[in-house]
Write a protein that holds these residues in place. Structure first.
Motif, PDB file in Angstrom:
ATOM      1  N   UNK A   4     -10.266   4.295  -8.954  1.00  0.00           N
ATOM      2  CA  UNK A   4     -11.171   3.594  -8.048  1.00  0.00           C
ATOM      3  C   UNK A   4     -10.878   3.985  -6.594  1.00  0.00           C
ATOM      4  N   UNK A   5     -11.912   4.128  -5.799  1.00  0.00           N
ATOM      5  CA  UNK A   5     -11.745   4.472  -4.395  1.00  0.00           C
ATOM      6  C   UNK A   5     -10.966   3.366  -3.672  1.00  0.00           C
ATOM      7  N   UNK A   6     -10.327   3.746  -2.571  1.00  0.00           N
ATOM      8  CA  UNK A   6      -9.480   2.789  -1.857  1.00  0.00           C
ATOM      9  C   UNK A   6      -9.631   2.949  -0.353  1.00  0.00           C
ATOM     10  N   UNK A   7      -9.555   1.826   0.344  1.00  0.00           N
ATOM     11  CA  UNK A   7      -9.468   1.795   1.799  1.00  0.00           C
ATOM     12  C   UNK A   7      -8.074   1.336   2.172  1.00  0.00           C
ATOM     13  N   UNK A   8      -7.366   2.124   2.974  1.00  0.00           N
ATOM     14  CA  UNK A   8      -6.050   1.737   3.478  1.00  0.00           C
ATOM     15  C   UNK A   8      -6.205   1.188   4.886  1.00  0.00           C
ATOM     16  N   UNK A   9      -5.561   0.062   5.141  1.00  0.00           N
ATOM     17  CA  UNK A   9      -5.680  -0.622   6.421  1.00  0.00           C
ATOM     18  C   UNK A   9      -4.338  -0.585   7.141  1.00  0.00           C
ATOM     19  N   UNK A  10      -4.311   0.079   8.283  1.00  0.00           N
ATOM     20  CA  UNK A  10      -3.124   0.093   9.121  1.00  0.00           C
ATOM     21  C   UNK A  10      -3.253  -0.910  10.256  1.00  0.00           C
ATOM     22  N   UNK A  11      -2.144  -1.160  10.930  1.00  0.00           N
ATOM     23  CA  UNK A  11      -2.094  -2.146  12.006  1.00  0.00           C
ATOM     24  C   UNK A  11      -1.544  -1.470  13.256  1.00  0.00           C
ATOM     25  N   UNK A  12      -2.203  -1.704  14.394  1.00  0.00           N
ATOM     26  CA  UNK A  12      -1.800  -1.046  15.638  1.00  0.00           C
ATOM     27  C   UNK A  12      -0.340  -1.289  15.984  1.00  0.00           C
ATOM     28  N   UNK A  13       0.152  -2.472  15.713  1.00  0.00           N
ATOM     29  CA  UNK A  13       1.522  -2.828  16.082  1.00  0.00           C
ATOM     30  C   UNK A  13       2.541  -2.470  15.004  1.00  0.00           C
ATOM     31  N   UNK A  30     -15.646   0.218  -1.030  1.00  0.00           N
ATOM     32  CA  UNK A  30     -14.430   0.477  -1.817  1.00  0.00           C
ATOM     33  C   UNK A  30     -14.050  -0.767  -2.620  1.00  0.00           C
ATOM     34  N   UNK A  31     -13.700  -0.604  -3.885  1.00  0.00           N
ATOM     35  CA  UNK A  31     -13.365  -1.763  -4.725  1.00  0.00           C
ATOM     36  C   UNK A  31     -11.934  -2.257  -4.562  1.00  0.00           C
ATOM     37  N   UNK A  32     -11.135  -1.560  -3.759  1.00  0.00           N
ATOM     38  CA  UNK A  32      -9.762  -2.023  -3.521  1.00  0.00           C
ATOM     39  C   UNK A  32      -9.332  -1.649  -2.102  1.00  0.00           C
ATOM     40  N   UNK A  33      -8.489  -2.524  -1.543  1.00  0.00           N
ATOM     41  CA  UNK A  33      -8.053  -2.377  -0.159  1.00  0.00           C
ATOM     42  C   UNK A  33      -6.534  -2.515  -0.118  1.00  0.00           C
ATOM     43  N   UNK A  34      -5.882  -1.540   0.518  1.00  0.00           N
ATOM     44  CA  UNK A  34      -4.429  -1.549   0.620  1.00  0.00           C
ATOM     45  C   UNK A  34      -3.969  -1.894   2.025  1.00  0.00           C
TER      46      UNK A  34
END
Length: 435
Positions: free
Chosen positions: A137-146, A222-226
Motif C-alpha cells: 500500500x502507498x504511504x505518506x511519511x510525515x516529518x517535523x520541522x523541529x 494514501x491508505x497509510x501515514x507514517x
C-alpha cells in the motif's frame, strides 16, 4: 551483614531484565537486579533483531533460524542453541503481549527506518506494524520541522530507490504546539497523550485534531501515514487510533534514533514485569568489588563468588547470592572497557580474548574469514566466562548480552536477540542450580 539473594543480576538493560525475569519465572524466590546507570534501552529503536545478516554479510535474511544453524563456533547463539533462542523469544512475547508484533512467525519483517533504509527484524512494536515494507500500500511519511533527524522526503526517496513495492512520498510540517528545536521527544508524546490545547489558524483545538488537520492538507489518498516515533507514551494506542480515525488512514510510527520513545516504552514494559514478578530492583548502585569464599567447584578447579560490593551513596554494601549474572553491556554500557593498555572487564576482571588468540575460532569453513569479531567475554555452554586456559572463571557467574564477544551485533543486526536469548538462558540456568 550482607544482603542475601538467590540470584543477583548485575545490569539493567534488555539482557539483565530478561535474566532476572527468567530466574523468577523458573521459581527462584529471591531475585535482585542491581544497576548503576540508566539502561541503554532508552537509546535503542525498540526493535528486536534476531539475525538480519550472516557474519559474512549475506542478507537481508528472510528466516533467521535457517542461518542460526551455520553460525561459527563460539557465537552466542551457537553457545545457547537454536531451541533456547526460540524459547527465549516466546518468553519475551509473553512479557510484552500485544505491545509487540511478529511473535507468531520465524520470519523477519522488513521495517523502514528514519533514514529510509529497510531493516530485517524479528519483533517490532505494534505501532510499527502498519508500516512494514512488505506491505504494497502507498504511504505518506510525515516529518517535523523541529525533528531534523527524520527528513521525511529524503527517507521516502531512499525507500523508493531501495525498490519497496509501493509509492512513497514525504512531507515536512510544523508540529502544532511545538516551536523549540530542542524539545524532548517526550514533550511531543505528552502533548498528544493529554491532547493539550494548541493554537491554530482555526483557534484553540486539541493537539491530536491539530496534527490531523495539518496532515490532511498533504494526503493524496494514501491508505497509510507514517510519523516519527513520538505518538504518545502512556496513551499511545489512543493517540494512533484518533489520528487514524480523523485521517481515514492507517497510522504507523517510524523507528527513530536516540533518545527513543519505543525504547522507553520497552523499558517500562520490562520493569513493570519485574515488579509484578517480585524481582527486587536497586538502581544507582555500581558494583565496585567482589570476594570469593575460598571454595572450589568443578573438581577443585573453579572458584565461587561469595559476595559483591555495591557503592550506595558512598557506603559499601555487600550483596551475597548463590548465583550471579553479569549483564553490564559492551563498550557502550561500560561492561567492557578499552584503553591503550588493552581491553578489560572491570568488575570481575574476567578474561577478554584478543583477536590474535581466542578469536581465531571465528574463522569458519562455512563463512570464510570474518573481518571483525567484537571484543567481549568468551563463555562456555552454561554462559560462564572462560579464563585464558578455557576454564570457567567462576562456578557461579554467568554472562549475558553485549558483554559477550564472538559476534558483531551491528553488522549482523542481532543485538536484541542475543540479549534476550543469553539473558533467558543465564537466568534460567542460574535458577536451576541455585540452592
Amino acid at each position: 551483614m550482607a544482603i542475601e539473594d538467590d540470584v543477583l543480576v548485575i545490569g539493567g538493560g534488555l539482557a539483565g531484565a530478561t535474566a532476572a525475569l527468567a530466574a523468577a519465572n523458573a521459581g527462584t524466590k529471591r531475585v535482585r537486579l542491581v544497576t548503576y546507570k540508566q539502561s541503554t534501552l532508552r537509546h535503542a529503536s525498540g526493535l528486536i533483531d534476531v539475525l538480519g545478516y550472516t557474519p559474512a554479510g549475506k542478507g537481508p535474511l528472510a528466516d533467521p533460524f535457517d542461518a542460526l544453524e551455520e553460525l561459527p563456533h563460539g557465537h552466542p547463539y551457537e553457545r545457547v542453541g537454536i531451541d533456547a533462542v526460540r524459547d527465549a523469544l516466546s518468553f519475551f512475547d509473553g512479557i510484552v503481549g500485544d505491545a509487540y508484533a511478529g511473535g507468531h512467525t520465524d520470519r523477519n519483517a522488513l521495517v523502514p527506518t528514519h533514514g529510509g533504509t529497510v531493516k530485517p527484524t524479528a519483533r517490532y512494536p505494534a505501532a510499527t506494524a502498519p508500516g512494514l515494507a512488505s506491505d504494497d500500500r502507498d504511504a505518506l511519511l510525515v516529518g517535523v520541522e523541529t525533528l531534523p533527524d527524520f527528513d521525511a522526503p529524503l527517507a521516502a526517496a531512499h525507500l523508493e530507490a531501495a525498490g519497496v513495492p509501493f509509492d512513497c512520498r514525504g512531507v515536512t510540517l510544523r508540529f502544532p504546539g511545538i516551536t523549540r528545536d530542542d524539545a524532548k521527544v517526550t514533550r511531543y508524546a505528552h502533548l498528544l497523550d493529554r491532547n493539550e490545547s494548541v493554537s491554530t489558524s482555526s483557534g484553540e483545538v486539541g493537539a491530536r485534531e491539530a496534527l490531523s488537520a495539518a496532515v490532511r492538507d498533504h494526503l493524496e489518498g494514501e491508505p497509510r501515514v507514517g510519523f516519527p516515533a513520538i505518538l504518545g507514551d502512556e496513551r499511545a494506542d489512543d493517540v494512533r487510533a484518533d489520528l487514524a480515525d480523523t485521517l481515514g488512514a492507517d497510522v504507523f510510527e517510524v523507528p527513530m534514533g536516540p533518545p527513543s520513545l519505543p525504547g522507553i516504552r520497552l523499558e517500562e514494559l520490562l520493569y513493570d514485569a519485574l515488579e509484578e514478578a517480585g524481582v527486587r530492583v536497586t538502581t544507582g548502585v555500581p558494583v565496585v568489588d567482589y570476594e570469593t569464599n575460598g571454595g572450589r567447584d568443578d573438581g577443585g578447579r573453579t572458584a565461587r563468588i561469595d559476595h559483591v560490593v555495591v557503592d550506595r551513596h558512598g557506603a559499601e554494601i555487600p550483596h551475597r547470592a548463590d548465583q550471579y549474572v553479569l549483564a553490564t553491556g559492551g563498550l557502550v554500557g561500560k561492561g567492557i572497557e578499552s584503553d591503550r593498555e588493552g581491553v578489560a572487564e572491570p568488575i570481575f576482571d574476567c578474561h577478554v580474548p584478543h583477536a590474535e588468540d581466542r578469536y581465531d575460532w571465528f574463522v569458519d569453513d562455512v563463512f570464510g574469514e570474518q573481518p571483525y569479531a567484537r571484543f567481549g567475554l568468551e563463555p562456555d555452554r552454561e554462559l560462564r566466562p572462560l579464563d585464558a586456559d578455557g576454564e570457567p572463571e567462576f562456578a557461579n557467574l554467568r554472562a549475558a548480552g553485549a558483554v559477550l564477544g564472538g559476534y558483531d551485533y551491528a553488522a549482523e543486526k542481532s543485538g536484541g536477540g542475543v540479549s534476550i536469548a543469553t539473558g533467558y538462558v543465564a537466568g534460567t540456568r542460574s535458577a536451576e542450580v541455585s540452592e
